[in-house]
Design a protein around this motif. Structure first.
Motif: not given
Length: 338
Positions: A138-141, A144-145, A150-153, A227-229
């Motif tokens: 996603n960063l390379m696309r 944003g945050a 990236a994948l939630s629990w 996880e922080l994001l």
């Protein structure tokens, strides 16, 4: 009696601390035959006596590979050995040969099985490694945050079906080691090594390079960043939603905006008092309700610019024909049919 490993302890603790699963849950496990999903299935089966779950396995056959049918048969055989219910969904010609198309079909198929068979919880074997790969992808696309989290629990696929990913603190190396120790045969999917797929390129080349050249713990650190994001995004989305509700005219509400053909009046003076990050999120939430597709960066920026724009400023049409214009203190978003 199954001997508990460190991985059993980790998963048991994660489920309790995060409240991901409850005793007695009816759980549908998505199993491809690869090491991650087989590891998760075996772990949950081992923990089942302590949690009293009702477990079942579902397998999705995309029909992309010549060995896809034997792959499905292997998962069914393993499921029978575990004495669990088995559900198979086989694709027709409607599944596009793209990562996004396959994922969309797969979740649709799994959701249909879960809801028709009475399993309110669907679990998948996504790992810490998947989380790191998704963040890089996603960063390379240019995301944003929201994309970087990236994948939630867990999240709801439908109002009555929850998706849970219990292995987000477990690496792919750990799942492979577990399967080897338990002598679980892994079905190797040849498409996982085809680097024409972006995620495979990241998995096979980029992450190993970053691990070797920069940081041996890069995968874990990327997953921790995600996880922080996640917590940051949840907070900002809540604040933006409240800001948007405050900025709508008193005669209109969030519920009414979902009705086709209604113009929206947003008080730009109220929105303008908030930090830019919340302004953007509020405008994006608004566009999500009105557009047929998720708004992109340019569309959100176009809408956000109206907060400080001169009176009578107007945008070009958004997808679907909606137009936004400035009238005094208000931004008015008008659908095409008005």
């Amino acid at each position: 009696m199954t001997q508990w490993t460190a991985l059993h302890v980790k998963l048991h603790r994660t489920l309790r601390q995060r409240g991901l699963l409850s005793p007695g849950d009816r759980i549908l496990m998505a199993v491809s035959g690869g090491q991650d999903s087989l590891c998760l299935a075996q772990l949950l089966l081992d923990l089942q006596p302590k949690w009293n779950w009702h477990l079942a396995i579902a397998h999705c056959d995309h029909q992309w590979r010549s060995d896809s049918t034997p792959n499905a048969q292997y998962v069914e055989t393993l499921t029978n050995q575990w004495q669990l219910p088995f559900f198979l969904q086989t694709a027709g010609t409607e599944v596009p040969h793209t990562e996004a198309g396959a994922r969309e079909w797969r979740y649709h198929a799994l959701s249909a099985i879960a809801e028709s068979e009475g399993y309110p919880t669907l679990v998948t074997g996504h790992t810490q490694s998947d989380r790191a790969e998704t963040l890089l992808f996603n960063l390379m696309r240019g995301t944003g945050a929201d994309g970087l989290q990236a994948l939630s629990w867990d999240r709801h696929l439908t109002p009555t079906l929850r998706l849970v990913r219990p292995l987000l603190e477990v690496s792919r190396q750990e799942t492979g080691t577990f399967c080897h120790q338990r002598e679980i045969t892994i079905w190797e999917d040849a498409t996982n090594f085809d680097i024409t797929y972006s995620r495979n390129h990241i998995r096979q080349e980029l992450l190993p390079y970053l691990t070797k050249q920069f940081n041996p713990n890069v995968e874990q650190h990327l997953a921790q960043t995600a996880e922080l994001l996640r917590a940051d995004v949840e907070y900002l989305e809540t604040q933006a939603r409240e800001l948007l509700e405050q900025s709508l005219s008193q005669s209109e509400s969030i519920v009414k905006t979902e009705l086709a053909g209604m113009s929206l009046r947003i008080n730009r003076r109220i929105v303008g008092t908030a930090p830019l990050a919340l302004q953007r999120r509020a405008m994006r939430q608004l566009l999500r309700q009105q557009l047929t597709k998720a708004p992109n960066y340019e569309q959100v920026e176009k809408m956000t610019a109206l907060i400080q724009a001169p009176n009578q400023t107007q945008t070009d049409p958004f997808p679907g024909g909606a137009i936004a214009r400035v009238e005094g203190d208000w931004i008015i978003l008008t659908p095409q049919n008005r």
